[in-house]
Design an enzyme around this catalytic site. Sequence first.
Site, short mmCIF file in Angstrom:
data_model
loop_
_atom_site.label_atom_id
_atom_site.label_comp_id
_atom_site.label_asym_id
_atom_site.label_seq_id
_atom_site.Cartn_x
_atom_site.Cartn_y
_atom_site.Cartn_z
N TYR A 149 0.85 -1.20 0.00
CA TYR A 149 0.00 0.00 0.00
C TYR A 149 0.88 1.24 0.00
CZ TYR A 149 -3.78 -3.20 0.81
OH TYR A 149 -4.67 -4.24 0.65
N SER A 150 0.54 2.21 -0.86
CA SER A 150 1.28 3.47 -0.89
C SER A 150 0.99 4.24 0.40
CB SER A 150 0.81 4.35 -2.05
OG SER A 150 1.02 3.70 -3.26
N CYS A 210 0.13 7.64 -10.51
CA CYS A 210 -0.15 6.55 -9.57
C CYS A 210 -1.62 6.15 -9.63
CB CYS A 210 0.20 7.01 -8.15
SG CYS A 210 0.19 5.66 -6.96
N GLU A 229 3.92 4.58 -10.95
CA GLU A 229 3.62 3.43 -10.10
C GLU A 229 2.13 3.14 -10.27
OE1 GLU A 229 6.18 2.61 -6.36
OE2 GLU A 229 4.15 3.08 -5.64
N TYR A 288 -0.96 0.01 -10.89
CA TYR A 288 -1.19 -1.41 -10.58
C TYR A 288 -2.57 -1.83 -11.01
CZ TYR A 288 -1.27 -5.68 -7.86
OH TYR A 288 -1.36 -7.00 -7.48
C1 LIG Z 1 2.98 -0.62 -5.11
C2 LIG Z 1 1.50 -0.83 -4.81
C3 LIG Z 1 0.83 0.11 -4.07
C4 LIG Z 1 -0.53 -0.06 -3.81
N1 LIG Z 1 -1.18 0.90 -3.08
C5 LIG Z 1 -2.48 0.77 -2.82
C6 LIG Z 1 -3.16 1.78 -2.08
O1 LIG Z 1 -2.57 2.80 -1.68
N2 LIG Z 1 -4.46 1.60 -1.81
C7 LIG Z 1 -5.15 0.48 -2.25
O2 LIG Z 1 -6.34 0.38 -1.96
N3 LIG Z 1 -4.51 -0.48 -2.96
C8 LIG Z 1 -3.20 -0.37 -3.24
N4 LIG Z 1 -2.55 -1.36 -3.92
C9 LIG Z 1 -3.28 -2.62 -4.21
C10 LIG Z 1 -3.16 -3.60 -2.98
O3 LIG Z 1 -1.81 -4.04 -2.88
C11 LIG Z 1 -4.02 -4.84 -3.09
O4 LIG Z 1 -3.75 -5.47 -4.32
C12 LIG Z 1 -5.51 -4.57 -3.00
O5 LIG Z 1 -5.85 -3.95 -1.76
C13 LIG Z 1 -6.30 -5.89 -3.10
O6 LIG Z 1 -5.82 -6.76 -2.13
P1 LIG Z 1 -6.78 -7.76 -1.35
O7 LIG Z 1 -5.96 -8.59 -0.46
O8 LIG Z 1 -7.94 -7.04 -0.75
O9 LIG Z 1 -7.37 -8.63 -2.53
P2 LIG Z 1 -6.97 -10.17 -2.85
O10 LIG Z 1 -7.55 -11.06 -1.87
O11 LIG Z 1 -5.49 -10.21 -3.07
O12 LIG Z 1 -7.72 -10.32 -4.21
C14 LIG Z 1 -7.25 -9.69 -5.35
C15 LIG Z 1 -7.44 -10.63 -6.51
O13 LIG Z 1 -8.85 -10.76 -6.75
C16 LIG Z 1 -9.06 -10.91 -8.12
N5 LIG Z 1 -9.99 -9.87 -8.55
C17 LIG Z 1 -9.99 -8.57 -8.19
N6 LIG Z 1 -10.99 -7.90 -8.77
C18 LIG Z 1 -11.64 -8.82 -9.52
C19 LIG Z 1 -12.77 -8.74 -10.35
N7 LIG Z 1 -13.42 -7.59 -10.55
N8 LIG Z 1 -13.17 -9.87 -10.98
C20 LIG Z 1 -12.53 -11.04 -10.80
N9 LIG Z 1 -11.44 -11.16 -10.01
C21 LIG Z 1 -11.02 -10.07 -9.38
C22 LIG Z 1 -7.73 -10.78 -8.81
O14 LIG Z 1 -7.24 -12.08 -9.05
C23 LIG Z 1 -6.87 -10.10 -7.81
O15 LIG Z 1 -5.52 -10.42 -7.93
C24 LIG Z 1 -1.21 -1.21 -4.25
C25 LIG Z 1 -0.51 -2.15 -5.00
C26 LIG Z 1 0.81 -1.97 -5.28
C27 LIG Z 1 1.55 -3.00 -6.08
N1 LIG Z 2 1.47 2.62 -5.97
C1 LIG Z 2 0.58 1.98 -6.69
O1 LIG Z 2 0.88 1.25 -7.62
C2 LIG Z 2 -0.86 2.17 -6.33
C3 LIG Z 2 -1.20 2.99 -5.27
C4 LIG Z 2 -2.54 3.16 -4.98
C5 LIG Z 2 -3.50 2.51 -5.73
N2 LIG Z 2 -3.12 1.70 -6.74
C6 LIG Z 2 -4.10 1.02 -7.57
O2 LIG Z 2 -4.86 2.03 -8.20
C7 LIG Z 2 -6.15 1.54 -8.45
C8 LIG Z 2 -7.14 2.61 -8.01
O3 LIG Z 2 -8.39 2.07 -8.01
P1 LIG Z 2 -9.57 2.66 -7.19
O4 LIG Z 2 -10.57 1.54 -7.10
O5 LIG Z 2 -9.11 3.34 -5.97
O6 LIG Z 2 -10.09 3.77 -8.20
P2 LIG Z 2 -11.56 4.26 -8.48
O7 LIG Z 2 -12.11 4.86 -7.27
O8 LIG Z 2 -12.33 3.19 -9.18
O9 LIG Z 2 -11.21 5.42 -9.52
C9 LIG Z 2 -10.55 5.15 -10.70
C10 LIG Z 2 -10.94 6.20 -11.72
O10 LIG Z 2 -10.18 5.97 -12.91
C11 LIG Z 2 -11.10 5.82 -13.97
N3 LIG Z 2 -10.55 4.94 -15.00
C12 LIG Z 2 -10.90 3.68 -15.34
N4 LIG Z 2 -10.17 3.24 -16.38
C13 LIG Z 2 -9.35 4.26 -16.71
C14 LIG Z 2 -8.36 4.43 -17.72
N5 LIG Z 2 -8.08 3.48 -18.60
N6 LIG Z 2 -7.70 5.59 -17.79
C15 LIG Z 2 -7.97 6.58 -16.90
N7 LIG Z 2 -8.88 6.50 -15.93
C16 LIG Z 2 -9.57 5.35 -15.84
C17 LIG Z 2 -12.36 5.27 -13.35
O11 LIG Z 2 -13.47 5.53 -14.20
P3 LIG Z 2 -14.72 4.53 -14.37
O12 LIG Z 2 -14.72 3.61 -13.21
O13 LIG Z 2 -15.91 5.42 -14.41
O14 LIG Z 2 -14.48 3.83 -15.68
C18 LIG Z 2 -12.40 6.11 -12.09
O15 LIG Z 2 -12.89 7.39 -12.36
C19 LIG Z 2 -6.28 0.20 -7.75
O16 LIG Z 2 -6.12 -0.78 -8.75
C20 LIG Z 2 -5.09 0.20 -6.80
O17 LIG Z 2 -4.61 -1.09 -6.57
C21 LIG Z 2 -1.81 1.54 -7.07
#
Ligand SMILES: Cc1cc2nc3c(=O)[nH]c(=O)nc-3n(C[C@H](O)[C@H](O)[C@H](O)COP(=O)(O)OP(=O)(O)OC[C@H]3O[C@@H](n4cnc5c(N)ncnc54)[C@H](O)[C@@H]3O)c2cc1C
Ligand SMILES: NC(=O)c1ccc[n+]([C@@H]2O[C@H](COP(=O)([O-])OP(=O)(O)OC[C@H]3O[C@@H](n4cnc5c(N)ncnc54)[C@H](OP(=O)(O)O)[C@@H]3O)[C@@H](O)[C@H]2O)c1
Length: 362
Positions: A143-144, A320, A360, A362
């Site tokens: 998590y960031s 991000c 970054e 994901y």
């Molecule tokens: C560098 C980094 C930073 C991140 N920062 C954040 C952050 O700041 N905040 C945040 O909320 N998350 C962040 N994430 C994402 C976070 O790490 C987890 O992946 C996320 O919270 C889901 O984990 P979980 O254990 O709840 O789900 P899990 O139990 O791990 O389940 C996830 C799995 O469910 C399946 N899945 C998910 N959606 C669907 C769908 N719609 N249909 C079918 N299968 C599906 C996929 O196989 C997926 O891999 C970050 C990820 C990375 C790599």
């Molecule tokens: N450091 C990291 O790597 C990091 C840190 C934090 C979060 N994450 C990841 O970021 C994601 C954020 O998801 P969330 O559920 O918090 O977001 P969310 O609330 O669903 O918001 C995402 C927004 O982006 C829009 N969107 C969908 N497809 C897009 C595209 N191709 N280009 C631009 N915008 C698009 C969505 O629009 P519509 O839904 O209306 O289509 C929505 O408005 C998660 O997958 C999380 O794991 C990664």
Amino acid sequence: MDVAVSAAVCHPFPKSNALSNKSSIIRPKRLCFTKVPVVYRNASSGGRVGSIRAQVITEAPTKVEKVSKKMEEGVITNKFRPKDPYVGKCLLNTKITGDDAPGETWHMVFSTEGELPYKEGQSIGIIADGVDKNGKPHKLRLYSIASSALGDFGDSKTVSLCVKRLVYTNEQGEIVKGVCSNFLCDLKPGADVKITGPVGKEMLMPKDPNATVIMLATGTGIAPFRGFLWKMFFEKHKDYKFNGLAWLFLGVPTSSSLLYKEEFEKMKEKNPDKFRLDFAVSREQTNEKGEKMYIQTRMAQYAEELWELLKKDTTFVYMCGLKGMEKGIDDIMVSLAAKDGIDWTEYKRSLKKAGQWNVEVY
Ligand SMILES: Cc1cc2nc3c(=O)[nH]c(=O)nc-3n(C[C@H](O)[C@H](O)[C@H](O)COP(=O)(O)OP(=O)(O)OC[C@H]3O[C@@H](n4cnc5c(N)ncnc54)[C@H](O)[C@@H]3O)c2cc1C
Ligand SMILES: NC(=O)c1ccc[n+]([C@@H]2O[C@H](COP(=O)([O-])OP(=O)(O)OC[C@H]3O[C@@H](n4cnc5c(N)ncnc54)[C@H](OP(=O)(O)O)[C@@H]3O)[C@@H](O)[C@H]2O)c1
């Protein structure tokens, strides 16, 4: 150089009285000359990429010390590993999306007692309680970090996250809850939480306090930028006073899912010349062609201005959130660069090399 940090000036959360005086010693850099390829971007020729070779004959050693443009000094990684995680306590956990938002996002604060020093832009790992279907402890999820290094209480003793609760329906029609996000969103104040890290250097802030910092976030991708913006606008530091331009683009589905909106609006109100704030609310807004307002759609409205900024050596872009956003943003950059006869892929490579294009997703 002493790094002393004084009070944070504005906190939406209750603030503890204790404010730490952190100090760290930064060793002088050893300069090494060796045979190195130097890539430069020439802004006056439209930012084209060229390369020259500097040949300096030296004795060993051959290692080149790269002087980073980002705040890398003293960055700690992997202090806590999964086998021996830090156990913090949940101090606060609050839902920050409206009841009618599609999905829930929570802001949470954990105690670290100063044992988990991190920088803005790093991430931590969380190990959910319990075991997986094989009876093994759950794997960590990353998590960031959503707070500045000082933390939400200004005492360098907490770390905050911004977490979206993952719930989806699988192919069999069953509702599945993500393991770690649900564990975190359900955490009650006082509960223990196993933390690893900190990790990551990609999203560290630029060193230059006069830089232009363009932040592109979708959903919870806002997390690192909240940390950046608190440091820039809510805190006072002896060795850092932000004097550049911060420009945040945040994409969310509905206005009820605009994360940290009030904080950002307060920053803008107090720093109108240093902070620009643009939201893209995909399910409520469209552009003039009636297209869905994604973050790249909003950026396209400022295309020329963004491109001019990108030609400067002092501009840093950070992206991000959702993986899909990267292609959308690349697509608008390709056409902008092409107008100046520049190949975006090549230009982006040079920006990345200089630490000015940071992704970054994901
Ligand atoms: C560098 C980094 C930073 C991140 N920062 C954040 C952050 O700041 N905040 C945040 O909320 N998350 C962040 N994430 C994402 C976070 O790490 C987890 O992946 C996320 O919270 C889901 O984990 P979980 O254990 O709840 O789900 P899990 O139990 O791990 O389940 C996830 C799995 O469910 C399946 N899945 C998910 N959606 C669907 C769908 N719609 N249909 C079918 N299968 C599906 C996929 O196989 C997926 O891999 C970050 C990820 C990375 C790599
Ligand atoms: N450091 C990291 O790597 C990091 C840190 C934090 C979060 N994450 C990841 O970021 C994601 C954020 O998801 P969330 O559920 O918090 O977001 P969310 O609330 O669903 O918001 C995402 C927004 O982006 C829009 N969107 C969908 N497809 C897009 C595209 N191709 N280009 C631009 N915008 C698009 C969505 O629009 P519509 O839904 O209306 O289509 C929505 O408005 C998660 O997958 C999380 O794991 C990664």
